[in-house]
Scaffold this motif. Structure first.
Motif, PDB file in Angstrom:
ATOM      1  N   GLY A   5       0.914  -1.046   0.399  1.00  0.00           N
ATOM      2  CA  GLY A   5      -0.136   0.203   0.020  1.00  0.00           C
ATOM      3  C   GLY A   5       0.977   1.388   0.333  1.00  0.00           C
ATOM      4  N   ARG A   6       2.103   1.301   1.208  1.00  0.00           N
ATOM      5  CA  ARG A   6       2.554   2.503   0.789  1.00  0.00           C
ATOM      6  C   ARG A   6       3.845   2.651  -0.572  1.00  0.00           C
ATOM      7  N   VAL A   7       3.899   1.603  -1.110  1.00  0.00           N
ATOM      8  CA  VAL A   7       4.867   1.270  -2.699  1.00  0.00           C
ATOM      9  C   VAL A   7       3.934   2.268  -3.390  1.00  0.00           C
ATOM     10  N   ALA A   8       2.569   1.618  -3.691  1.00  0.00           N
ATOM     11  CA  ALA A   8       0.890   2.624  -4.560  1.00  0.00           C
ATOM     12  C   ALA A   8       0.977   3.612  -4.432  1.00  0.00           C
ATOM     13  N   MET A   9       0.898   4.082  -2.497  1.00  0.00           N
ATOM     14  CA  MET A   9       0.520   5.972  -2.405  1.00  0.00           C
ATOM     15  C   MET A   9       2.594   6.569  -3.193  1.00  0.00           C
ATOM     16  N   ALA A  10       3.409   5.488  -2.709  1.00  0.00           N
ATOM     17  CA  ALA A  10       4.325   6.609  -3.321  1.00  0.00           C
ATOM     18  C   ALA A  10       4.366   6.966  -5.030  1.00  0.00           C
ATOM     19  N   ALA A  11       4.060   5.652  -5.461  1.00  0.00           N
ATOM     20  CA  ALA A  11       4.024   5.779  -7.423  1.00  0.00           C
ATOM     21  C   ALA A  11       2.698   6.517  -7.160  1.00  0.00           C
ATOM     22  N   PHE A  12       1.992   6.674  -6.926  1.00  0.00           N
ATOM     23  CA  PHE A  12       0.614   7.235  -6.670  1.00  0.00           C
ATOM     24  C   PHE A  12       1.478   8.858  -7.273  1.00  0.00           C
ATOM     25  N   VAL A  13       2.179   9.270  -5.659  1.00  0.00           N
ATOM     26  CA  VAL A  13       2.710  10.912  -6.233  1.00  0.00           C
ATOM     27  C   VAL A  13       3.755  11.148  -6.949  1.00  0.00           C
ATOM     28  N   GLY A  14       4.622  10.359  -7.308  1.00  0.00           N
ATOM     29  CA  GLY A  14       5.757  10.756  -7.690  1.00  0.00           C
ATOM     30  C   GLY A  14       5.125  10.731  -9.527  1.00  0.00           C
ATOM     31  N   GLY A  66      15.218  -4.092  -6.471  1.00  0.00           N
ATOM     32  CA  GLY A  66      15.451  -5.781  -6.006  1.00  0.00           C
ATOM     33  C   GLY A  66      16.227  -5.872  -4.754  1.00  0.00           C
ATOM     34  N   GLY A  67      17.542  -5.090  -4.385  1.00  0.00           N
ATOM     35  CA  GLY A  67      18.038  -5.462  -3.524  1.00  0.00           C
ATOM     36  C   GLY A  67      17.199  -5.292  -2.150  1.00  0.00           C
ATOM     37  N   LEU A  68      16.528  -4.148  -2.481  1.00  0.00           N
ATOM     38  CA  LEU A  68      15.434  -3.842  -1.318  1.00  0.00           C
ATOM     39  C   LEU A  68      14.343  -4.788  -0.740  1.00  0.00           C
ATOM     40  N   GLU A  69      14.132  -5.578  -1.644  1.00  0.00           N
ATOM     41  CA  GLU A  69      12.907  -5.924  -2.145  1.00  0.00           C
ATOM     42  C   GLU A  69      13.641  -7.925  -1.309  1.00  0.00           C
TER      43      GLU A  69
END
Length: 90
Positions: A5-14, A66-69
């Motif tokens: 959810g946080r990744v999706a929100m950051a992607a939307f803001v970007g 990928g490294g973070l994942e």
């Protein structure tokens, strides 16, 4: 689910930031013919901007994410924080 959810929100803001023409004022790459962030912004919408990025920049982004994942899914790292992998009973 919280992470996604946080990744999706950051992607939307970007996406919104790129669509409104907001960019960093410094160079993306060095050298005498360095690529400016404004050069990438001039390519068009966010999908066109991705296509305008140098290949080295794309690889850097993908390898970092990928490294973070890999780090966040590591059983040892999860064990240090008292958690288990979600596919292994966590």
């Amino acid at each position: 689910e919280i992470k996604h959810g946080r990744v999706a929100m950051a992607a939307f803001v970007g996406y919104i930031v790129q669509s409104n023409g907001i960019c960093w004022p410094w160079a993306l790459t060095g050298g005498p013919n360095g690529v400016m962030h404004s050069d990438i912004l001039a390519a068009g919408g966010p999908a066109d901007q991705w296509d305008a990025l140098p290949t080295a920049s794309k690889l850097q982004i993908l390898l970092f994410v990928g490294g973070l994942e890999l780090w966040s899914e590591n059983s040892y790292v999860l064990g240090l924080s008292g958690e288990k992998h979600y596919m292994r009973g966590g």
